[in-house]
Design an enzyme around this catalytic site. Structure first.
Site, PDB file in Angstrom:
ATOM      1  N   ASP A 166      -4.076  81.024  59.419  1.00 11.91           N
ATOM      2  CA  ASP A 166      -5.068  81.816  58.541  1.00 11.91           C
ATOM      3  C   ASP A 166      -6.338  81.011  57.976  1.00 11.91           C
ATOM      4  O   ASP A 166      -5.986  80.111  57.171  1.00 11.91           O
ATOM      5  CB  ASP A 166      -4.109  82.209  57.411  1.00 11.91           C
ATOM      6  CG  ASP A 166      -4.777  83.510  56.447  1.00 11.91           C
ATOM      7  OD1 ASP A 166      -5.848  83.703  56.642  1.00 11.91           O
ATOM      8  OD2 ASP A 166      -4.031  83.955  55.842  1.00 11.91           O
ATOM      9  N   GLY A 216     -11.178  89.366  61.601  1.00 10.97           N
ATOM     10  CA  GLY A 216     -12.114  89.877  62.635  1.00 10.97           C
ATOM     11  C   GLY A 216     -13.642  89.221  62.798  1.00 10.97           C
ATOM     12  O   GLY A 216     -14.440  89.820  63.434  1.00 10.97           O
ATOM     13  N   ASP A 237      -7.375  92.417  55.019  1.00 15.89           N
ATOM     14  CA  ASP A 237      -5.917  92.805  54.917  1.00 15.89           C
ATOM     15  C   ASP A 237      -5.601  94.204  54.721  1.00 15.89           C
ATOM     16  O   ASP A 237      -6.241  94.895  54.185  1.00 15.89           O
ATOM     17  CB  ASP A 237      -5.466  92.143  53.468  1.00 15.89           C
ATOM     18  CG  ASP A 237      -5.371  90.512  53.741  1.00 15.89           C
ATOM     19  OD1 ASP A 237      -5.946  90.150  54.730  1.00 15.89           O
ATOM     20  OD2 ASP A 237      -4.921  89.938  52.734  1.00 15.89           O
TER      21      ASP A 237
HETATM   22  C1  GLA Z   1      -4.400  86.361  53.766  1.00 14.99           C
HETATM   23  C2  GLA Z   1      -3.827  86.984  54.982  1.00 14.99           C
HETATM   24  C3  GLA Z   1      -2.748  87.917  54.767  1.00 14.99           C
HETATM   25  C4  GLA Z   1      -1.629  87.026  54.053  1.00 14.99           C
HETATM   26  C5  GLA Z   1      -2.235  86.129  52.968  1.00 14.99           C
HETATM   27  C6  GLA Z   1      -1.357  84.973  52.480  1.00 14.99           C
HETATM   28  O1  GLA Z   1      -4.829  87.251  52.729  1.00 14.99           O
HETATM   29  O2  GLA Z   1      -4.919  87.741  55.744  1.00 14.99           O
HETATM   30  O3  GLA Z   1      -2.024  88.404  55.705  1.00 14.99           O
HETATM   31  O4  GLA Z   1      -1.132  85.842  55.173  1.00 14.99           O
HETATM   32  O5  GLA Z   1      -3.278  85.449  53.317  1.00 14.99           O
HETATM   33  O6  GLA Z   1      -1.900  84.317  51.416  1.00 14.99           O
END
Ligand code: GLA
Length: 416
Positions: A166, A216, A237
């Protein structure tokens, strides 16, 4: 139940940054990082979209070892495993501190990751974990920056089968710091970071699904397969409400050509059974993820799953659409008012047709009429309604009435 207040702030701060940075000009293709193609490994990792469960959408930062064991137990007990859900994925907040040798340790919520992995494996399931290319994860825990190989080896030694990587703090701390005025350079830096972890995972020799989470950015679908990405988030998200689900469907409408066996667009994890969505909305959400050949990572409270939610998540006919081995993502054929018609070509010449009523009202006074020619079909089409299980025949100009946010999903075996 979704997030700690402190986490929300961290995520919010990052989200604003994400939005701001997304408006930055895109680098021209000539400047873009050249895409490498890795020799096809055998067998293909993620030959069909990965299926499983992830801790974030329900537990967020509260997830513990016990919750993961409970999820694994429930995957088996509820029939989710039999329906194809295999990965039990720990999202953010498992990380502790690094020791003097740089070895990352778990925090108190996860006393023994190897033992946890063994437990999940003993159920015939696989286990996933989470990190960031930055110094910190989105929730402010330890990331992998500067420790990529070491972390990949650690995951492999624990028996990890899936990594969600991430972007998070990598954006401000590395990309913007190193190239504040150069979006093309920032993109190159980001791709190199994902490439580095992709290579580190390969070096372990363990088949580990590599899931890119970069919301994206910078047309990730164009370069992710080339650096070994098995799936990549296409959007921000997901949230457990219809507007979020529907927005994401629309944002994925043009991305079909980038998906295929081993490499998938990821419209984010499922919210089926979360929030206050109606049954129709849950059904449509699940159906559209299947049409999008999306990874199916449930994110609900498995021990307290209601029968009607289980019925949605374990609908084998709908899962078969998602998991179709041809791996061709569905496309939007046309829209009429607030009704959308999507098609997906399936193996053996079959086809899935989805008619989605995105409107807020039932179309009782102006029923929608199906236009088969717009789907490339001619004459009556025999199929199965995958939510009622009934045989149906779709005919040209057929009026179709759907409740608000409901869907008709039909598999046509021999489309003409
Ligand atoms: C981001 C990701 C989520 C999740 C959070 C965890 O927002 O996009 O899917 O993994 O981090 O902190």
């Amino acid at each position: 139940m979704r997030r700690f207040a402190s986490l929300s702030l961290a995520v919010l701060a990052l989200t604003s940054l994400t939005v701001a940075a997304q408006t930055a000009p895109k680098p021209s293709p000539a400047n873009a990082h050249p895409v490498k193609t890795h020799a096809a490994a055998s067998p293909v990792i993620a030959a069909t979209p990965p299926m499983g469960w992830n801790s974030w959408n329900f537990f967020a930062g509260k997830v513990t070892d016990k919750d993961i064991r409970g999820a694994a137990d429930q995957m088996v007990a509820t029939g989710m495993k039999d329906a194809g859900y295999i990965y039990v994925n720990i999202d953010d907040t498992w990380e502790g501190k690094r020791d003097a040798d740089g070895v990352l340790h778990t925090n108190d919520k996860f006393p023994d990751m190897k033992a946890l992995a063994d437990y999940v494996h003993s159920k015939g399931l696989k286990i996933g974990i989470y990190s960031s290319p930055g110094p910190k994860t989105c929730a402010g825990f330890e990331g992998s920056l500067g420790h990529e190989e070491q972390d990949a080896q650690l995951y492999a030694s624990w028996g990890i089968d899936y990594l969600k990587y991430d972007l998070c703090s990598f954006i401000p701390v590395v990309m913007y710091k190193q190239a504040p005025n150069d979006p093309a350079e920032r993109m190159r830096i980001m791709i190199a970071a994902y490439d580095k972890m992709g290579n580190a995972l390969k070096t372990t020799g363990r088949p580990i699904v590599f899931s890119l989470c970069s919301y994206g950015w910078d047309a990730v679908w164009e370069w992710a397969p080339g650096i070994g990405g098995n799936l990549w988030r296409t959007t921000g998200d997901v949230q457990a409400n219809w507007q979020s689900i529907y927005n994401i469907v629309g944002q994925n409408a043009g991305l079909a050509k980038y998906a295929g066996p081993g490499h998938w667009n990821d419209p984010d994890m499922l919210e089926v059974g979360n929030g206050k969505m109606s049954l129709e909305e849950n059904r449509s959400h699940f159906s559209m993820w299947a049409m999008l050949a999306a990874p199916l990572l449930a994110g609900n409270d498995l021990p307290n799953m209601k029968p009607e939610i289980k019925a949605i998540l374990t609908n084998k006919d709908v899962i078969a659409i998602d998991q179709d081995k041809l791996g061709r993502q569905g496309t939007r054929a046309y829209e009429g008012g607030e009704v959308e018609v999507w098609t997906r070509h399936l193996s053996g010449g079959a086809m899935a047709v989805a008619v989605l009523n995105a409107g807020d009202n039932r179309y009782s006074t102006h029923p929608f009429h199906l236009d088969l020619a717009k789907l490339g079909l001619h004459g009556p089409q025999k199929g199965k309604d995958l939510w009622t299980g009934n045989d149906v025949t779709l005919t040209d100009n057929q009026p179709i009435e759907l409740a608000s946010h409901d869907i008709l999903l039909v598999r046509i075996v021999a489309p003409k």
